[in-house]
Scaffold this motif. Sequence first.
Motif, PDB file in Angstrom:
ATOM      1  N   LEU A   1       0.770  -1.511  -0.311  1.00 51.55           N
ATOM      2  CA  LEU A   1       0.170   0.210  -0.213  1.00 51.55           C
ATOM      3  C   LEU A   1       0.848   1.366   0.054  1.00 51.55           C
ATOM      4  N   LEU A   2       1.841   1.176   0.763  1.00 55.47           N
ATOM      5  CA  LEU A   2       2.706   2.274   1.014  1.00 55.47           C
ATOM      6  C   LEU A   2       3.376   2.365  -0.793  1.00 55.47           C
ATOM      7  N   ASP A   3       3.731   1.904  -1.327  1.00 60.12           N
ATOM      8  CA  ASP A   3       4.019   1.379  -2.859  1.00 60.12           C
ATOM      9  C   ASP A   3       3.582   2.434  -3.809  1.00 60.12           C
ATOM     10  N   GLU A   4       1.758   1.404  -3.604  1.00 63.11           N
ATOM     11  CA  GLU A   4       0.948   2.486  -4.689  1.00 63.11           C
ATOM     12  C   GLU A   4       0.987   3.031  -4.373  1.00 63.11           C
ATOM     13  N   TYR A   5       1.188   3.430  -2.760  1.00 61.40           N
ATOM     14  CA  TYR A   5       0.420   5.557  -2.619  1.00 61.40           C
ATOM     15  C   TYR A   5       1.355   6.334  -3.282  1.00 61.40           C
ATOM     16  N   ARG A   6       3.047   5.990  -3.187  1.00 62.47           N
ATOM     17  CA  ARG A   6       3.999   6.844  -3.385  1.00 62.47           C
ATOM     18  C   ARG A   6       4.364   6.701  -5.133  1.00 62.47           C
ATOM     19  N   GLN A   7       3.579   5.323  -5.738  1.00 60.61           N
ATOM     20  CA  GLN A   7       3.629   5.923  -7.635  1.00 60.61           C
ATOM     21  C   GLN A   7       2.624   6.488  -7.570  1.00 60.61           C
ATOM     22  N   GLN A   8       0.930   6.729  -7.339  1.00 59.53           N
ATOM     23  CA  GLN A   8      -0.018   7.404  -7.140  1.00 59.53           C
ATOM     24  C   GLN A   8       0.232   8.864  -6.655  1.00 59.53           C
ATOM     25  N   VAL A   9       1.900   9.232  -5.867  1.00 55.60           N
ATOM     26  CA  VAL A   9       1.613  10.536  -5.856  1.00 55.60           C
ATOM     27  C   VAL A   9       2.854  10.757  -6.693  1.00 55.60           C
ATOM     28  N   ALA A  10       3.615  10.023  -7.562  1.00 55.25           N
ATOM     29  CA  ALA A  10       4.777  10.304  -8.159  1.00 55.25           C
ATOM     30  C   ALA A  10       3.972  10.222  -9.648  1.00 55.25           C
ATOM     31  N   THR A  11       2.480   9.735  -9.625  1.00 52.50           N
ATOM     32  CA  THR A  11       1.948  10.050 -10.720  1.00 52.50           C
ATOM     33  C   THR A  11       1.265  11.465 -11.489  1.00 52.50           C
ATOM     34  N   VAL A  12       0.722  12.011  -9.854  1.00 55.65           N
ATOM     35  CA  VAL A  12       0.189  12.698  -9.895  1.00 55.65           C
ATOM     36  C   VAL A  12       1.174  14.585 -10.225  1.00 55.65           C
ATOM     37  N   LEU A  13       2.267  14.156  -9.019  1.00 51.85           N
ATOM     38  CA  LEU A  13       3.094  15.341  -9.261  1.00 51.85           C
ATOM     39  C   LEU A  13       4.212  15.375 -10.057  1.00 51.85           C
ATOM     40  N   GLN A  14       4.904  14.209 -10.779  1.00 53.12           N
ATOM     41  CA  GLN A  14       6.061  14.149 -11.349  1.00 53.12           C
ATOM     42  C   GLN A  14       5.953  15.432 -12.194  1.00 53.12           C
ATOM     43  N   PRO A  15       4.517  14.900 -13.087  1.00 51.66           N
ATOM     44  CA  PRO A  15       3.953  15.940 -14.521  1.00 51.66           C
ATOM     45  C   PRO A  15       4.669  17.943 -14.417  1.00 51.66           C
ATOM     46  N   LYS A  16       3.870  18.060 -12.827  1.00 55.02           N
ATOM     47  CA  LYS A  16       4.348  19.473 -12.440  1.00 55.02           C
ATOM     48  C   LYS A  16       5.025  19.916 -12.117  1.00 55.02           C
ATOM     49  N   LEU A  17       6.418  18.927 -11.246  1.00 55.43           N
ATOM     50  CA  LEU A  17       7.739  19.030 -11.604  1.00 55.43           C
ATOM     51  C   LEU A  17       8.321  18.977 -12.802  1.00 55.43           C
ATOM     52  N   GLU A  18       8.118  18.577 -13.979  1.00 56.32           N
ATOM     53  CA  GLU A  18       9.372  18.413 -14.787  1.00 56.32           C
ATOM     54  C   GLU A  18       8.173  19.127 -15.889  1.00 56.32           C
ATOM     55  N   ALA A  19       7.317  20.460 -15.449  1.00 57.51           N
ATOM     56  CA  ALA A  19       7.170  21.424 -16.056  1.00 57.51           C
ATOM     57  C   ALA A  19       8.012  22.704 -15.562  1.00 57.51           C
ATOM     58  N   LEU A  20       8.568  22.160 -14.719  1.00 59.35           N
ATOM     59  CA  LEU A  20       9.241  23.606 -13.813  1.00 59.35           C
ATOM     60  C   LEU A  20      10.532  23.461 -15.553  1.00 59.35           C
ATOM     61  N   SER A  21      10.833  25.233 -14.800  1.00 62.00           N
ATOM     62  CA  SER A  21      12.299  24.973 -15.144  1.00 62.00           C
ATOM     63  C   SER A  21      13.375  24.438 -14.257  1.00 62.00           C
ATOM     64  N   VAL A  22      14.182  24.757 -15.178  1.00 67.07           N
ATOM     65  CA  VAL A  22      15.816  23.777 -14.261  1.00 67.07           C
ATOM     66  C   VAL A  22      15.740  24.623 -13.259  1.00 67.07           C
ATOM     67  N   GLU A  23      16.244  25.826 -13.203  1.00 72.57           N
ATOM     68  CA  GLU A  23      16.100  26.580 -11.757  1.00 72.57           C
ATOM     69  C   GLU A  23      15.377  25.768 -11.184  1.00 72.57           C
ATOM     70  N   GLU A  24      14.160  26.016 -11.243  1.00 73.69           N
ATOM     71  CA  GLU A  24      13.374  25.781  -9.823  1.00 73.69           C
ATOM     72  C   GLU A  24      13.194  24.792  -9.416  1.00 73.69           C
ATOM     73  N   TYR A  25      13.280  23.485 -10.567  1.00 77.32           N
ATOM     74  CA  TYR A  25      13.618  22.439 -10.476  1.00 77.32           C
ATOM     75  C   TYR A  25      14.893  22.048  -9.032  1.00 77.32           C
ATOM     76  N   SER A  26      15.727  22.742  -9.477  1.00 78.04           N
ATOM     77  CA  SER A  26      16.987  22.422  -9.228  1.00 78.04           C
ATOM     78  C   SER A  26      16.430  23.276  -7.510  1.00 78.04           C
ATOM     79  N   ALA A  27      16.015  24.446  -7.022  1.00 79.87           N
ATOM     80  CA  ALA A  27      15.680  24.802  -6.515  1.00 79.87           C
ATOM     81  C   ALA A  27      14.612  24.351  -5.471  1.00 79.87           C
ATOM     82  N   ILE A  28      14.222  23.126  -6.338  1.00 76.93           N
ATOM     83  CA  ILE A  28      12.962  22.705  -5.050  1.00 76.93           C
ATOM     84  C   ILE A  28      14.099  21.208  -4.962  1.00 76.93           C
ATOM     85  N   GLU A  29      14.978  20.835  -4.980  1.00 82.79           N
ATOM     86  CA  GLU A  29      15.450  19.420  -4.620  1.00 82.79           C
ATOM     87  C   GLU A  29      16.789  19.799  -3.335  1.00 82.79           C
TER      88      GLU A  29
END
Length: 166
Positions: free
Chosen positions: A121-149
């Motif tokens: 269930l934890l793995d499923e939760y993390r996968q669902q979060v990644a599915t929702v969130l990763q496209p939003k993160l990938e839309a950020l500029s390189v600088e914004e992505y680096s700032a979040i990291e």
Amino acid sequence: MYSTPDPLADPPEHSATAKAQASTPQQPLANQILASASRFARVVTQASDIPISAVSMRALGYIERHGPQRISRMAAYESISQPAMTSAVNRLEEDGLVVRHEDPADARAQLVVLTETGRQLLDEYRQQVATVLQPKLEALSVEEYSAIERAVDLLNSLTDDLTGNA
């Protein structure tokens, strides 16, 4: 026609005015971090569509990170009452996500142990979060992505300092 609200969109109370107020110098950065992190975690958990409470999900994650735990320690970590954590653990146990074992250090106490179903269930939760969130993160500029990291690294470091795990 009814449309499903976007769980990652700002609710009306978080309009541009509310955002401007949240970032004013009158509110210390520590409070801004806590408010933003709490809201972010709540929204992402809602977007994950997992059928258990956020407290229960955090309890599973805590057991995964720290190994079998006493309910009292989990309650203290979550800053909730022991009866509230006991209720959460009871539901997790009923759902087959955790089991209780005798504590080898104290036969009167029990340890809560994550089951394979709980881990899945934890793995499923993390996968669902990644599915929702990763496209939003990938839309950020390189600088914004680096700032979040960098912010994630800093938040982890602050957390370790606060918990004594540094």
